[in-house]
Write a protein that holds these residues in place. Structure first.
Motif, mmCIF file in Angstrom:
data_model
loop_
_atom_site.group_PDB
_atom_site.id
_atom_site.type_symbol
_atom_site.label_atom_id
_atom_site.label_comp_id
_atom_site.label_asym_id
_atom_site.label_seq_id
_atom_site.Cartn_x
_atom_site.Cartn_y
_atom_site.Cartn_z
ATOM 1 N N ALA A 293 0.830 -1.199 0.000
ATOM 2 C CA ALA A 293 0.000 0.000 0.000
ATOM 3 C C ALA A 293 0.863 1.245 0.000
ATOM 4 C CB ALA A 293 -0.923 0.006 1.218
ATOM 5 N N VAL A 294 0.329 2.311 -0.584
ATOM 6 C CA VAL A 294 0.969 3.625 -0.634
ATOM 7 C C VAL A 294 -0.049 4.664 -0.204
ATOM 8 C CG1 VAL A 294 2.020 5.373 -2.131
ATOM 9 C CG2 VAL A 294 2.544 2.953 -2.494
ATOM 10 N N VAL A 295 0.369 5.600 0.651
ATOM 11 C CA VAL A 295 -0.484 6.706 1.072
ATOM 12 C C VAL A 295 0.011 7.979 0.406
ATOM 13 C CG1 VAL A 295 -1.411 8.042 2.991
ATOM 14 C CG2 VAL A 295 -0.925 5.601 3.288
ATOM 15 N N LEU A 296 -0.892 8.641 -0.319
ATOM 16 C CA LEU A 296 -0.584 9.863 -1.056
ATOM 17 C C LEU A 296 -1.408 11.004 -0.465
ATOM 18 C CD1 LEU A 296 1.104 10.569 -3.669
ATOM 19 C CD2 LEU A 296 -1.022 10.309 -4.943
ATOM 20 N N MET A 297 -0.784 12.169 -0.307
ATOM 21 C CA MET A 297 -1.469 13.282 0.357
ATOM 22 C C MET A 297 -1.006 14.599 -0.235
ATOM 23 S SD MET A 297 -1.718 13.130 4.496
ATOM 24 C CE MET A 297 -3.278 12.708 5.233
ATOM 25 N N SER A 298 -1.822 15.635 -0.096
ATOM 26 C CA SER A 298 -1.326 16.957 -0.460
ATOM 27 C C SER A 298 -0.307 17.390 0.589
ATOM 28 C CB SER A 298 -2.465 17.969 -0.533
ATOM 29 O OG SER A 298 -2.945 18.283 0.761
ATOM 30 N N LEU A 299 0.636 18.200 0.167
ATOM 31 C CA LEU A 299 1.675 18.659 1.085
ATOM 32 C C LEU A 299 1.063 19.401 2.268
ATOM 33 C CD1 LEU A 299 4.704 19.015 1.674
ATOM 34 C CD2 LEU A 299 4.657 21.083 0.245
ATOM 35 N N GLY A 300 0.073 20.252 1.981
ATOM 36 C CA GLY A 300 -0.558 20.998 3.059
ATOM 37 C C GLY A 300 -1.288 20.105 4.040
ATOM 38 N N GLU A 301 -1.996 19.092 3.521
ATOM 39 C CA GLU A 301 -2.720 18.166 4.390
ATOM 40 C C GLU A 301 -1.758 17.355 5.238
ATOM 41 O OE1 GLU A 301 -6.374 16.353 5.782
ATOM 42 O OE2 GLU A 301 -5.827 18.252 4.820
ATOM 43 N N ALA A 302 -0.658 16.918 4.633
ATOM 44 C CA ALA A 302 0.337 16.140 5.381
ATOM 45 C C ALA A 302 0.903 16.957 6.538
ATOM 46 C CB ALA A 302 1.449 15.694 4.445
ATOM 47 N N ARG A 303 1.170 18.213 6.294
ATOM 48 C CA ARG A 303 1.693 19.072 7.356
ATOM 49 C C ARG A 303 0.646 19.303 8.433
ATOM 50 N NH1 ARG A 303 4.799 23.270 3.227
ATOM 51 N NH2 ARG A 303 6.810 22.164 3.200
ATOM 52 N N ARG A 304 -0.604 19.511 8.029
ATOM 53 C CA ARG A 304 -1.667 19.724 9.018
ATOM 54 C C ARG A 304 -1.879 18.483 9.880
ATOM 55 N NH1 ARG A 304 -3.815 22.820 4.774
ATOM 56 N NH2 ARG A 304 -4.886 21.051 3.825
ATOM 57 N N ARG A 305 -1.685 17.313 9.284
ATOM 58 C CA ARG A 305 -1.868 16.058 10.026
ATOM 59 C C ARG A 305 -0.628 15.672 10.826
ATOM 60 N NH1 ARG A 305 -7.297 15.086 10.232
ATOM 61 N NH2 ARG A 305 -8.253 15.380 8.179
ATOM 62 N N GLY A 306 0.433 16.455 10.711
ATOM 63 C CA GLY A 306 1.628 16.200 11.504
ATOM 64 C C GLY A 306 2.499 15.063 11.012
ATOM 65 N N VAL A 307 2.435 14.748 9.708
ATOM 66 C CA VAL A 307 3.301 13.705 9.162
ATOM 67 C C VAL A 307 4.746 14.196 9.190
ATOM 68 C CG1 VAL A 307 3.822 12.291 7.154
ATOM 69 C CG2 VAL A 307 1.448 12.902 7.653
ATOM 70 N N PRO A 308 5.679 13.440 9.754
ATOM 71 C CA PRO A 308 7.089 13.860 9.788
ATOM 72 C C PRO A 308 7.620 14.119 8.377
ATOM 73 C CG PRO A 308 6.738 11.972 11.218
ATOM 74 C CD PRO A 308 5.483 12.140 10.420
ATOM 75 N N GLU A 309 8.291 15.238 8.181
ATOM 76 C CA GLU A 309 8.747 15.608 6.842
ATOM 77 C C GLU A 309 9.799 14.667 6.288
ATOM 78 O OE1 GLU A 309 9.028 19.457 5.489
ATOM 79 O OE2 GLU A 309 7.319 20.196 6.647
ATOM 80 N N GLU A 310 10.484 13.921 7.144
ATOM 81 C CA GLU A 310 11.452 12.953 6.632
ATOM 82 C C GLU A 310 10.770 11.788 5.927
ATOM 83 O OE1 GLU A 310 11.096 12.047 11.141
ATOM 84 O OE2 GLU A 310 11.166 13.824 9.832
ATOM 85 N N LYS A 311 9.444 11.720 6.040
ATOM 86 C CA LYS A 311 8.684 10.682 5.337
ATOM 87 C C LYS A 311 8.316 11.104 3.913
ATOM 88 C CE LYS A 311 8.126 7.790 8.857
ATOM 89 N NZ LYS A 311 8.575 6.369 8.837
ATOM 90 N N PHE A 312 8.435 12.379 3.587
ATOM 91 C CA PHE A 312 7.922 12.900 2.320
ATOM 92 C C PHE A 312 8.763 12.436 1.134
ATOM 93 C CE2 PHE A 312 5.978 17.031 4.299
ATOM 94 C CZ PHE A 312 5.168 16.246 5.107
ATOM 95 N N VAL A 313 8.088 11.941 0.112
ATOM 96 C CA VAL A 313 8.723 11.616 -1.172
ATOM 97 C C VAL A 313 7.833 12.176 -2.276
ATOM 98 C CG1 VAL A 313 9.452 9.782 -2.756
ATOM 99 C CG2 VAL A 313 9.900 9.566 -0.294
ATOM 100 N N PHE A 314 8.430 12.987 -3.156
ATOM 101 C CA PHE A 314 7.698 13.691 -4.198
ATOM 102 C C PHE A 314 7.820 12.978 -5.544
ATOM 103 C CE2 PHE A 314 8.747 16.683 -0.897
ATOM 104 C CZ PHE A 314 7.668 17.564 -0.834
ATOM 105 N N LEU A 315 6.796 13.156 -6.371
ATOM 106 C CA LEU A 315 6.789 12.600 -7.724
ATOM 107 C C LEU A 315 7.249 13.694 -8.682
ATOM 108 C CD1 LEU A 315 6.154 10.099 -9.409
ATOM 109 C CD2 LEU A 315 3.787 10.879 -9.573
ATOM 110 N N HIS A 316 8.478 13.562 -9.185
ATOM 111 C CA HIS A 316 9.089 14.600 -10.014
ATOM 112 C C HIS A 316 8.652 14.537 -11.476
ATOM 113 C CE1 HIS A 316 12.441 16.404 -7.437
ATOM 114 N NE2 HIS A 316 11.682 15.686 -6.623
ATOM 115 N N ALA A 317 8.342 13.356 -11.967
ATOM 116 C CA ALA A 317 7.928 13.205 -13.365
ATOM 117 C C ALA A 317 7.088 11.939 -13.480
ATOM 118 C CB ALA A 317 9.140 13.141 -14.284
ATOM 119 N N HIS A 318 6.213 11.911 -14.464
ATOM 120 C CA HIS A 318 5.317 10.762 -14.622
ATOM 121 C C HIS A 318 4.770 10.734 -16.032
ATOM 122 C CE1 HIS A 318 2.128 13.796 -14.272
ATOM 123 N NE2 HIS A 318 2.834 14.293 -13.269
#
Length: 543
Positions: A293-318
């Motif tokens: 499973a993968v959890v995908l979130m908006s950056l703003g929502e992730a910050r509001r929910r208190g997700v640690p930023e070291e968990k963030f991985v961005f999709l640069h191209a697709h």
């Protein structure tokens, strides 16, 4: 750099491999239980709860693709079943429940689609997940248990002299109907979209056969002067390195043991030829109990929910592109992929750098030719399996139906978190080398690039027209002198050749045809060290 609050970011991942220990299957898990376990772990990875999720998307179960059309599905609305179990009430209320149709490209394509929805504020967060319980299903059927639809299909495919398969009267406890049906971004095209009647009649419909044909085309084009024995050794060397990668991850790989090139190349008990040149160890292994499973979130929502930023991985191209032409037998050249070439162009255009320079790569690996052909089309040279694979491939990591790429993406996220700032490429493939999706990930923040599906598909059509302006013309009732272009031989469970399949060109009309034969003279093509390409044959097909 400043990044928009609506930028999608991967915040949680999980992989799980379940091994049944008890002979009575008391510790077996259903597909839904596998999904619940992995989704829960992915949420925990992001320090989230189910209530934080407003969208759930699932892959189609492999076992439900095999049952008769009139048989009710065991899981008619899997995203709603998952949302109910994890408490994602908002996803249910808003009906943000999606199921992806058949295809190994599904996980990456869903991330690309849902990423776009997050970037436009249609949703705030999503779980993408899939699971397979085919090992439990196989053991249950062997123990005499039944599963509606699957049991009937098993009887239909069994020996004609055996009208009934003995059952214990027990039924596998699979099934959940929470009501309603999932939404679909894409229609379920069914086999008719890429399979013809002739493919079914000759056996080319089987992916193990179709990819063997692709392998023969790859060898013919790229290694014309390499002996059959040497080519087989090279395939085995690469697969041996795949097994080493799987062995290094025993908690997640289904078959985490190192195999030597000799063990892989040599046919014998437990490693018969399936379709030449592939032995069993070169084929995907789908009888697994695995989920991811993968959890995908908006950056703003992730910050509001208190997700640690070291968990963030961005999709640069697709990019998502289907093959041109879509049907295998309509493709003028089995060694060229307009779709993958367009994906390469899109990704490199977005990144501003060649794909060959990306540090971590996981290229879809259902069969040896798939990973090597994709690497060639994407402009990625490699020497060793670790240059293009991290999981150990569908041969040794295990190939959980349509969900393998969710495992690939989850592992890539884990790798990138340990190597901040680096990039990772994940590709995926569905159908018979028919549908392709790709993504480039990194912990380095980036802005979201909108999808260009229609534009990229138009590019693929334009490239096809440029490379092959004259379409292939098929003859479904071939007769007369013909040239062998490609061939494979299919083997039975005792490792004896049982059927030769030939794709060729009729001398009189230059039309393509496909034919199959059980004649010993043809089924023993594989024993000859000389190349059979270009041989003249007489074709008569009464089908």
């Amino acid at each position: 750099m400043s990044v928009a609050e609506t930028t999608p970011v991967v915040v949680g991942v999980a992989r799980y491999t379940h091994r049944i220990q008890h002979s009575d299957l008391s510790d077996a898990l259903t597909p839904l239980q596998l999904l619940e376990r992995t989704v829960t772990r992915a949420l925990q990875d992001a320090t989230l709860k189910g209530a934080d999720i407003d969208c759930v998307a699932t892959m189609e179960f492999w076992h439900e693709m095999l049952v008769p059309p009139k048989t009710p599905k065991h899981y008619p609305n899997p995203p709603k079943s998952v949302a109910t179990l994890i408490g994602a009430s908002e996803a249910i209320e808003k009906n943000h429940l999606y199921a992806h149709p058949t295809g190994g490209n599904g996980p990456q394509e869903l991330i690309n689609i849902l990423g776009e929805m997050i970037s436009t504020s249609k949703i705030r967060s999503a779980v993408i997940c899939g699971a397979e319980g085919l090992a439990a299903l196989k053991k249950g059927l062997a123990a005499g248990m039944s599963l509606p639809g699957v049991t009937e299909m098993r009887r239909k495919l069994s020996d004609k002299n055996k009208s009934q398969i003995d059952t214990s009267g027990k039924e596998l406890p699979w099934g959940d109907d929470p009501g309603g049906e999932p939404q679909r971004f894409l229609k379920s095209e069914g086999m008719a979209a890429y399979v013809t009647r002739r493919m079914v009649q000759t056996g080319l419909v089987d992916p193990t056969v179709a990819y063997a044909i692709f392998e023969q085309a790859y060898r013919k084009e790229c290694y014309p002067n390499v002996s059959r024995e040497q080519y087989q050794r090279e395939l085995a060397r690469l697969m041996s390195e795949f097994s080493q990668l799987a062995a290094a991850d025993p908690a997640n790989a289904w078959d985490p043991q190192v195999r030597t090139p000799e063990q892989i190349a040599t046919p014998g008990p437990g490693n018969r030829y399936v379709a030449f040149p592939y032995t069993r160890a070169m084929n995907s292994f789908i009888d697994v109990d695995q989920s991811a499973a993968v959890v995908l979130m908006s950056l703003g929502e992730a910050r509001r929910r208190g997700v640690p930023e070291e968990k963030f991985v961005f999709l640069h191209a697709h990019s998502d592109v289907t093959e041109e032409p879509y049907r295998m037998l309509d493709r003028p050249d089995f060694t060229v992929s307009p779709a993958l070439r367009v994906i390469r162009h899109r990704l490199e255009e977005t990144l501003g750098e060649p794909l060959s320079g990306i540090k971590h790569k996981e290229i879809y690996s259902c069969f040896p030719v798939a990973v090597r052909h994709a690497a060639l089309q994407l402009g990625i040279p490699f020497l060793h399996a670790s240059d293009i694979c991290k999981t150990g491939g569908m041969q040794f990591h295990g190939g959980p139906g349509n969900n393998f790429s969710t495992h690939s993406i989850a592992l890539m996220v884990e790798i990138l978190r340990k190597d901040p700032g680096s990039k990772g490429l994940v590709t995926s493939n569905g159908g018979i080398f028919s549908k392709h999706s790709a993504g480039v990930y990194s912990t380095q923040p980036c802005t979201w690039v909108p999808r260009h599906v229609e534009e990229d598909q138009a590019r693929a059509k334009q490239l096809l027209a440029k490379l092959h302006p004259v379409p292939v013309k098929m003859n479904d009732q071939p007769s007369g002198e013909a040239t062998v272009d490609l061939w494979t031989v299919v083997f039975d469970v005792e490792n004896k050749p049982k059927r030769a399949i030939i794709i060729g060109t009729l001398t009189a009309t230059s039309e393509r045809f496909i034919a199959a034969s059980t004649l010993a003279a043809l089924t023993h093509l594989w024993t000859s060290s000389s190349c059979a390409y270009g041989s003249l044959v007489q074709v008569y097909d009464p089908m």
